[in-house]
Design a protein around this motif. Structure first.
Motif, PDB file in Angstrom:
ATOM      1  N   UNK A  64       0.824  -1.209   0.000  1.00  0.00           N
ATOM      2  CA  UNK A  64       0.000   0.000   0.000  1.00  0.00           C
ATOM      3  C   UNK A  64       0.859   1.260   0.000  1.00  0.00           C
ATOM      4  N   UNK A  65       0.336   2.300  -0.641  1.00  0.00           N
ATOM      5  CA  UNK A  65       0.975   3.619  -0.599  1.00  0.00           C
ATOM      6  C   UNK A  65      -0.088   4.672  -0.329  1.00  0.00           C
ATOM      7  N   UNK A  66       0.353   5.795   0.248  1.00  0.00           N
ATOM      8  CA  UNK A  66      -0.550   6.872   0.631  1.00  0.00           C
ATOM      9  C   UNK A  66       0.101   8.215   0.336  1.00  0.00           C
ATOM     10  N   UNK A  67      -0.661   9.123  -0.250  1.00  0.00           N
ATOM     11  CA  UNK A  67      -0.265  10.520  -0.387  1.00  0.00           C
ATOM     12  C   UNK A  67      -1.383  11.338   0.244  1.00  0.00           C
ATOM     13  N   UNK A  68      -1.038  12.191   1.194  1.00  0.00           N
ATOM     14  CA  UNK A  68      -2.034  13.046   1.827  1.00  0.00           C
ATOM     15  C   UNK A  68      -1.810  14.488   1.392  1.00  0.00           C
ATOM     16  N   UNK A  69      -2.795  15.329   1.636  1.00  0.00           N
ATOM     17  CA  UNK A  69      -2.737  16.757   1.290  1.00  0.00           C
ATOM     18  C   UNK A  69      -2.388  16.961  -0.178  1.00  0.00           C
ATOM     19  N   UNK A  70      -3.078  16.231  -1.040  1.00  0.00           N
ATOM     20  CA  UNK A  70      -2.868  16.342  -2.484  1.00  0.00           C
ATOM     21  C   UNK A  70      -3.788  17.444  -3.024  1.00  0.00           C
ATOM     22  N   UNK A  71      -3.182  18.433  -3.652  1.00  0.00           N
ATOM     23  CA  UNK A  71      -3.959  19.537  -4.216  1.00  0.00           C
ATOM     24  C   UNK A  71      -4.719  19.066  -5.453  1.00  0.00           C
ATOM     25  N   UNK A  72      -5.851  19.692  -5.742  1.00  0.00           N
ATOM     26  CA  UNK A  72      -6.597  19.324  -6.949  1.00  0.00           C
ATOM     27  C   UNK A  72      -5.745  19.536  -8.194  1.00  0.00           C
ATOM     28  N   UNK A  73      -5.902  18.663  -9.160  1.00  0.00           N
ATOM     29  CA  UNK A  73      -5.160  18.792 -10.401  1.00  0.00           C
ATOM     30  C   UNK A  73      -5.081  17.462 -11.115  1.00  0.00           C
ATOM     31  N   UNK A  74      -4.374  17.455 -12.230  1.00  0.00           N
ATOM     32  CA  UNK A  74      -4.172  16.245 -13.012  1.00  0.00           C
ATOM     33  C   UNK A  74      -2.799  15.684 -12.664  1.00  0.00           C
ATOM     34  N   UNK A  75      -2.747  14.381 -12.344  1.00  0.00           N
ATOM     35  CA  UNK A  75      -1.519  13.761 -11.870  1.00  0.00           C
ATOM     36  C   UNK A  75      -1.143  12.549 -12.707  1.00  0.00           C
ATOM     37  N   UNK A  76       0.154  12.268 -12.711  1.00  0.00           N
ATOM     38  CA  UNK A  76       0.690  11.053 -13.294  1.00  0.00           C
ATOM     39  C   UNK A  76       1.371  10.277 -12.177  1.00  0.00           C
ATOM     40  N   UNK A  77       1.136   8.975 -12.135  1.00  0.00           N
ATOM     41  CA  UNK A  77       1.791   8.128 -11.144  1.00  0.00           C
ATOM     42  C   UNK A  77       2.766   7.206 -11.858  1.00  0.00           C
ATOM     43  N   UNK A  78       3.949   7.052 -11.268  1.00  0.00           N
ATOM     44  CA  UNK A  78       4.956   6.145 -11.811  1.00  0.00           C
ATOM     45  C   UNK A  78       5.424   5.235 -10.678  1.00  0.00           C
ATOM     46  N   UNK A  79       5.591   3.970 -10.984  1.00  0.00           N
ATOM     47  CA  UNK A  79       5.997   2.994  -9.985  1.00  0.00           C
ATOM     48  C   UNK A  79       7.289   2.332 -10.442  1.00  0.00           C
ATOM     49  N   UNK A  80       8.232   2.194  -9.523  1.00  0.00           N
ATOM     50  CA  UNK A  80       9.470   1.496  -9.849  1.00  0.00           C
ATOM     51  C   UNK A  80       9.877   0.618  -8.672  1.00  0.00           C
ATOM     52  N   UNK A  81      10.519  -0.490  -9.014  1.00  0.00           N
ATOM     53  CA  UNK A  81      11.008  -1.407  -8.001  1.00  0.00           C
ATOM     54  C   UNK A  81      12.288  -2.029  -8.529  1.00  0.00           C
ATOM     55  N   UNK A  82      13.236  -2.258  -7.660  1.00  0.00           N
ATOM     56  CA  UNK A  82      14.516  -2.822  -8.099  1.00  0.00           C
ATOM     57  C   UNK A  82      14.362  -4.215  -8.683  1.00  0.00           C
ATOM     58  N   UNK A  83      13.281  -4.906  -8.335  1.00  0.00           N
ATOM     59  CA  UNK A  83      13.060  -6.268  -8.806  1.00  0.00           C
ATOM     60  C   UNK A  83      12.360  -6.348 -10.161  1.00  0.00           C
ATOM     61  N   UNK A  84      11.918  -5.198 -10.697  1.00  0.00           N
ATOM     62  CA  UNK A  84      11.192  -5.195 -11.951  1.00  0.00           C
ATOM     63  C   UNK A  84      11.817  -4.193 -12.908  1.00  0.00           C
ATOM     64  N   UNK A  85      11.781  -4.522 -14.189  1.00  0.00           N
ATOM     65  CA  UNK A  85      12.326  -3.600 -15.179  1.00  0.00           C
ATOM     66  C   UNK A  85      11.263  -2.608 -15.601  1.00  0.00           C
ATOM     67  N   UNK A  86      11.696  -1.421 -15.985  1.00  0.00           N
ATOM     68  CA  UNK A  86      10.790  -0.373 -16.444  1.00  0.00           C
ATOM     69  C   UNK A  86      10.485  -0.594 -17.922  1.00  0.00           C
ATOM     70  N   UNK A  87       9.199  -0.503 -18.258  1.00  0.00           N
ATOM     71  CA  UNK A  87       8.825  -0.710 -19.664  1.00  0.00           C
ATOM     72  C   UNK A  87       8.330   0.576 -20.271  1.00  0.00           C
TER      73      UNK A  87
END
Length: 87
Positions: A64-87
């Protein structure tokens, strides 16, 4: 006189609590792989597309992940982990 002070104090506290409320939201989720297994320790980066301001967090043991106090707007989320390659 005591009643007036009590009423003024209550009005002040109500005004402060109303002002403390803002136009912020929360973004939360769970990171899993294609088999449904959770990914602990992954980095999640949330970027506001308008301001280009990025915030990052690390997933917990449940993925699980959490971001609090996020202002209104358009967002992009990116996820990375050392065990997985970025595509």
């Amino acid at each position: 006189m005591k009643k007036s002070i009590l009423i003024l104090t209550l009005l002040f506290l109500i005004a402060v609590s109303v002002k403390a409320q803002g136009n912020y939201g929360t973004v939360r989720g769970r990171i899993t792989d294609v088999s449904g297994a959770v990914i602990a320790g992954a980095e999640v980066t949330l970027t506001n597309e308008g301001t280009k301001i990025a915030r990052s967090t690390i997933t917990n043991q449940a993925g699980d992940y959490f971001f609090t106090a996020v202002e209104p707007g358009k967002y992009t989320a990116a996820i990375s982990s050392k065990d997985f390659k970025k595509t």
